[in-house]
Design a protein around this motif. Structure first.
Motif, PDB file in Angstrom:
ATOM      1  N   TYR A 271      20.165  54.140  24.430  1.00  0.00           N
ATOM      2  CA  TYR A 271      21.111  54.423  23.139  1.00  0.00           C
ATOM      3  C   TYR A 271      21.955  52.983  24.278  1.00  0.00           C
ATOM      4  O   TYR A 271      21.795  51.574  23.776  1.00  0.00           O
ATOM      5  N   TRP A 272      22.350  53.448  25.376  1.00  0.00           N
ATOM      6  CA  TRP A 272      23.443  52.697  25.514  1.00  0.00           C
ATOM      7  C   TRP A 272      23.071  51.242  26.175  1.00  0.00           C
ATOM      8  O   TRP A 272      23.919  49.831  26.610  1.00  0.00           O
TER       9      TRP A 272
ATOM     10  N   PRO B 286      24.987  50.997  15.893  1.00  0.00           N
ATOM     11  CA  PRO B 286      24.051  52.237  16.047  1.00  0.00           C
ATOM     12  C   PRO B 286      22.344  52.147  15.536  1.00  0.00           C
ATOM     13  O   PRO B 286      21.163  52.470  15.867  1.00  0.00           O
ATOM     14  N   GLY B 287      22.267  51.894  14.545  1.00  0.00           N
ATOM     15  CA  GLY B 287      21.517  51.471  13.753  1.00  0.00           C
ATOM     16  C   GLY B 287      20.541  50.799  14.692  1.00  0.00           C
ATOM     17  O   GLY B 287      18.886  51.092  13.732  1.00  0.00           O
TER      18      GLY B 287
ATOM     19  N   MET C 185      14.667  52.255  19.419  1.00  0.00           N
ATOM     20  CA  MET C 185      13.755  53.089  20.006  1.00  0.00           C
ATOM     21  C   MET C 185      12.862  53.906  19.484  1.00  0.00           C
ATOM     22  O   MET C 185      12.591  54.240  20.593  1.00  0.00           O
ATOM     23  N   LEU C 186      12.831  54.127  18.336  1.00  0.00           N
ATOM     24  CA  LEU C 186      12.120  54.312  17.924  1.00  0.00           C
ATOM     25  C   LEU C 186      10.768  53.914  18.181  1.00  0.00           C
ATOM     26  O   LEU C 186       9.006  54.455  18.188  1.00  0.00           O
ATOM     27  N   SER C 187      10.762  52.493  17.828  1.00  0.00           N
ATOM     28  CA  SER C 187       9.764  51.724  17.990  1.00  0.00           C
ATOM     29  C   SER C 187       9.122  51.544  19.667  1.00  0.00           C
ATOM     30  O   SER C 187       8.201  51.760  19.560  1.00  0.00           O
TER      31      SER C 187
END
Length: 343
Positions: free
Chosen positions: A197-198, A209-210, A216-218
């Motif tokens: 995430y960072w 953030p969204g 990240m999910l992709s």
């Protein structure tokens, strides 16, 4: 009720003699192989995946659609190489002959990269799945069955939930372990997730953030479909056994495990032992992916020579089999195979 017969020696002594003969042939190949073949090739693939992460994150900072898509592809393939191939080899101790380093790599690949407790991974995969392959209720891949889902949801949509469910299941499992172990594992899992995430915020330049979480999910779901499919294709639909009547090891592995053809991207990201050399891996789980590929001709020739099954099928054929027989394979309880003379 299925019945299996073979010309190979039957009974406990005959099965042990067969396995011993195969082990001797495989060990001859292993002893004649260099460190590079035994461990180096796979370590190099994992190292290249780690080195590819910075270019992948930098590609995501581009406004060019193709470059951005390239970043998704790089990070997605690297994620699965580290989490599937890396975790699988580390869990089996196939990355190194050092027990200390093996333990370190297991924590890194399973907990930091995959976001799952290392001990649970080792117990569920090594002790249960390998120890009781295709034994109903123990090592029969039933953890991948979700009978409440219909075939289309399971085959096409359910894989996308794996990156979300994995850390959630991990947290649930940690409630049952020693608090000190749970705290260490939770810290390593958090380190891996927050680092991803960072880097998206500070290297790739995501402004919210969204959007970073969606990215990240992709990347973490890029190869989720073949990952889920392969986990069911290679065992479910093959002979299943009861604990009290399971066959000897060589018969259990030759009957209950299936190889898929070599698929370049999946070979790289998942490893040969999960894709095209799964039979070899179940017979010799401590061999690295490259060594499984090297001993494959020896294993396949031996099993066919002894008139034992050597299961192979294509990805597409298995996909249509599961789609057309979903109720029978994934919802209903599979029948127990009767092996005449092999117990």
């Amino acid at each position: 009720m299925e019945t299996a017969r073979g010309a190979a020696p039957q009974g406990s002594a005959g099965a042990e003699a067969l396995l011993g003969e195969l082990q001797a042939r495989v060990q001859d190949v292993v002893r004649a192989s260099s460190w590079w073949e035994r461990h180096g090739v796979d370590c190099a693939i994992l190292a290249l995946s780690l080195l590819s992460l910075p270019p992948g994150f930098l590609c995501l900072s581009s406004d060019h659609v193709l470059v951005f898509a390239l970043g998704i592809a790089i990070l997605g393939v690297c994620h699965y190489t580290l989490t599937v191939k890396g975790s699988h080899l580390a869990t089996h101790g196939a990355l190194t002959e050092s027990k200390s380093w093996s333990k370190i790599w297991t924590h890194f690949f399973v907990e930091v990269c995959t976001a799952f407790p290392a001990e649970d991974a080792r117990h569920g995969h090594v002790k249960m799945h390998h120890g009781y392959t295709n034994v109903l209720g123990l090592g029969d891949s039933s953890t991948w069955k979700v009978p409440r889902l219909n075939r289309y949801v399971y085959m096409f949509l359910a894989p996308l939930s794996i990156p979300i469910l994995t850390p959630l299941v991990a947290v649930e499992r940690l409630r049952k372990v020693n608090p000190r172990v749970a705290l260490r594992t939770l810290g390593l899992i958090s380190l891996g997730l927050y680092s991803h995430y960072w880097l998206l915020l500070n290297v790739s330049g995501f402004r919210s953030p969204g959007s970073a979480l969606v990215c990240m999910l992709s990347t973490r779901s890029l190869l989720a479909h073949p990952y889920l499919h392969i986990n069911i294709f290679q065992h479910i639909g093959l002979p299943m056994f009861s604990l009290d009547k399971k066959p000897r090891r060589i018969h259990m592995m030759s009957l209950g495990v299936l190889n898929l053809p070599r698929l370049p991207v999946l070979d790289w990201a998942f490893g040969h032992s999960i894709v095209s050399c799964h039979v070899e891996h179940h017979l010799f789980p401590k061999l690295s992916d490259h060594m499984c590929l090297k001993v494959k001709p020896v294993v396949s020739q031996f099993l066919r020579e002894k008139q034992l099954p050597y299961n192979e099928d294509t990805y597409l054929a298995r996909f249509w089999l599961f789609l057309s027989h979903y109720e029978e394979l994934m919802v209903q309880a599979p029948p127990i195979t009767e092996l005449v003379g092999l117990q």
